[in-house]
Design a protein around this motif. Sequence first.
Motif, PDB file in Angstrom:
ATOM      1  N   SER A  85      -1.315   2.508  -8.759  1.00 26.48           N
ATOM      2  CA  SER A  85      -2.432   3.375  -9.131  1.00 26.48           C
ATOM      3  C   SER A  85      -2.724   4.291  -7.966  1.00 26.48           C
ATOM      4  O   SER A  85      -2.768   3.836  -6.815  1.00 26.48           O
ATOM      5  CB  SER A  85      -3.654   2.509  -9.474  1.00 26.48           C
ATOM      6  N   ALA A  86      -2.889   5.577  -8.240  1.00 27.17           N
ATOM      7  CA  ALA A  86      -3.137   6.555  -7.179  1.00 27.17           C
ATOM      8  C   ALA A  86      -4.203   7.546  -7.626  1.00 27.17           C
ATOM      9  O   ALA A  86      -4.230   7.960  -8.783  1.00 27.17           O
ATOM     10  CB  ALA A  86      -1.845   7.300  -6.839  1.00 27.17           C
ATOM     11  N   VAL A  87      -5.070   7.913  -6.686  1.00 31.05           N
ATOM     12  CA  VAL A  87      -6.076   8.946  -6.914  1.00 31.05           C
ATOM     13  C   VAL A  87      -5.943   9.934  -5.767  1.00 31.05           C
ATOM     14  O   VAL A  87      -5.753   9.527  -4.612  1.00 31.05           O
ATOM     15  CB  VAL A  87      -7.502   8.338  -6.934  1.00 31.05           C
TER      16      VAL A  87
ATOM     17  N   LEU B  59       0.863  -1.169   0.000  1.00 38.67           N
ATOM     18  CA  LEU B  59       0.000   0.000   0.000  1.00 38.67           C
ATOM     19  C   LEU B  59       0.906   1.227   0.000  1.00 38.67           C
ATOM     20  O   LEU B  59       1.958   1.232   0.658  1.00 38.67           O
ATOM     21  CB  LEU B  59      -0.902  -0.007   1.248  1.00 38.67           C
TER      22      LEU B  59
ATOM     23  N   GLY C  53      -2.892   6.482   1.628  1.00 39.93           N
ATOM     24  CA  GLY C  53      -4.064   7.129   1.025  1.00 39.93           C
ATOM     25  C   GLY C  53      -4.683   6.217  -0.014  1.00 39.93           C
ATOM     26  O   GLY C  53      -4.710   4.990   0.161  1.00 39.93           O
ATOM     27  N   ASP C  54      -5.173   6.802  -1.098  1.00 37.44           N
ATOM     28  CA  ASP C  54      -5.776   6.005  -2.170  1.00 37.44           C
ATOM     29  C   ASP C  54      -4.720   5.679  -3.209  1.00 37.44           C
ATOM     30  O   ASP C  54      -4.756   6.178  -4.342  1.00 37.44           O
ATOM     31  CB  ASP C  54      -6.948   6.768  -2.778  1.00 37.44           C
ATOM     32  N   ALA C  55      -3.768   4.876  -2.817  1.00 43.00           N
ATOM     33  CA  ALA C  55      -2.685   4.495  -3.735  1.00 43.00           C
ATOM     34  C   ALA C  55      -2.170   3.116  -3.340  1.00 43.00           C
ATOM     35  O   ALA C  55      -1.919   2.866  -2.171  1.00 43.00           O
ATOM     36  CB  ALA C  55      -1.548   5.510  -3.666  1.00 43.00           C
ATOM     37  N   VAL C  56      -2.059   2.240  -4.338  1.00 49.02           N
ATOM     38  CA  VAL C  56      -1.549   0.894  -4.070  1.00 49.02           C
ATOM     39  C   VAL C  56      -0.632   0.449  -5.208  1.00 49.02           C
ATOM     40  O   VAL C  56      -0.746   0.915  -6.346  1.00 49.02           O
ATOM     41  CB  VAL C  56      -2.687  -0.159  -3.912  1.00 49.02           C
TER      42      VAL C  56
END
Lengths: 214, 252
Positions: B223-225, B205, B208-211
């Motif tokens: 991928s990240a947002v 991980l 945040g919103d990224a893995v």
Amino acid sequence: MSLATLLVLGDGRLPSGGHAHSGGLEAQVAAGRVHDVASTGEFLLGRLVTSGLVAAVFAAYSCARVDRWDELDAGMDARTPSPALRKASRAQGRALLRAGRAMWPVATIGRDPHHPVALGALANAAGLGPLEAAVAAAHGTVTGPASAAVRLLGLDPYEVHALIARLAPECDRIAADAASRIGDPVDDLPAAGAPLLDIGAELHATWEVRLFAS
Amino acid sequence: MKASAHIVAEADGRGGTRPSVLRGESPLLLRRTGRRGGGDLTVHLVGGAAGPLRGDDLRLDIEVGPGARLTVRSVAAQLALPGRLELPASRLAVRATVAAGGTLLWAPEPLIAAAGCHHLAATEVTVERGGTLIWRDDLVCGRHAEPSGTVKTEVLIRYGGKALYRHELAIGPSAPGWSGPAVLGGGRAAGTVVLAGPSLPDARLLGGDAVLMPLAGPGMLASAVGPDIRAVAAALDPLCVLPCLPLESLAA
């Protein structure tokens, strides 16, 4: 084509394990992005035009050309970057094949194909056409997370079903688009992605306690 | 505007990489940058004109030969802008090939979808087995405090003759659901890094919103947002580094 057979394939009570999956909704409920009927509707629309389109295309293609199932299965792999989503899709494909084999003489397509590939093979065995396979696939990408939303958020089931009904014309449009792509090279087929479905699935897979498998 | 650019990187036989072709035209100008005599070749894209604007048809071809190591960056973000409505959507097609033993790092500044733009970014990368790829793409949904324009990105990355990663992302007014909780969830920036080749990092991980996740084939996707490009860059920048050259090749 038998309309009643299409209803059998699209019935949420088909014992193929779909109820165990939220289609990515549980992760977005936990992230606070889905919290009411309106945000559920936005989630369903986003899922339908991305994963739903891809599922519809691969289900239609698999129905028309079940002999090319392994090429289609590899195409789904390339379009599913999240290992948690690949696992969920294959688990549901396997469960669907098991249910399907009790009903129709389904072609041999491996033990745990991606769900849309299995759905297409079932539709083929049931005497349905690619358009019907596609509409069942598109519709299924909406109904699974919709019923998960009712369970996770305690939403009014009437209002949630109204969302599904409002998306029906979009399901039909996507299915028609999907069926028109049969015969295209697999690499050229639609690959509409949704970053938060991939990211959410990976975060969700690390949770110790969750209600849904994906 | 119709324009094309072409980069061919080949091993110079002394442990380095030389550009046997480095040709561009406005707005796709290419400049060799960085230190000469190191192991790597670095090329920057320099925007020679505003845009892309509607009607623009741009094409960049990159070839990395056996043993060559190429980094491609850009000096500034690419700003997709509106143009005359009767013209077709602007288009940038990037094609790259990486030979066995070759290494390509593609890490340009983000593509910004200015309000009213209509742009298509098509990427096709073919890596031979034994080649190494780090492919970064960032997308920002509108300039500060403006609605996003329409952008569609289409990516196909093949490794060893098979599709490794196939992805499309559509944002803006003609992409239903794009800002909803399944796709970007109100995030204004998204980025990806595809890593492919014999040596790959472990999945993790990224906060945040990224893995960083393993693809079905020999590659990984990060991928990240995020609410803005800084959040995406914080997650993805550390991955966009070329692996070190083996010591023996520097000694040669």
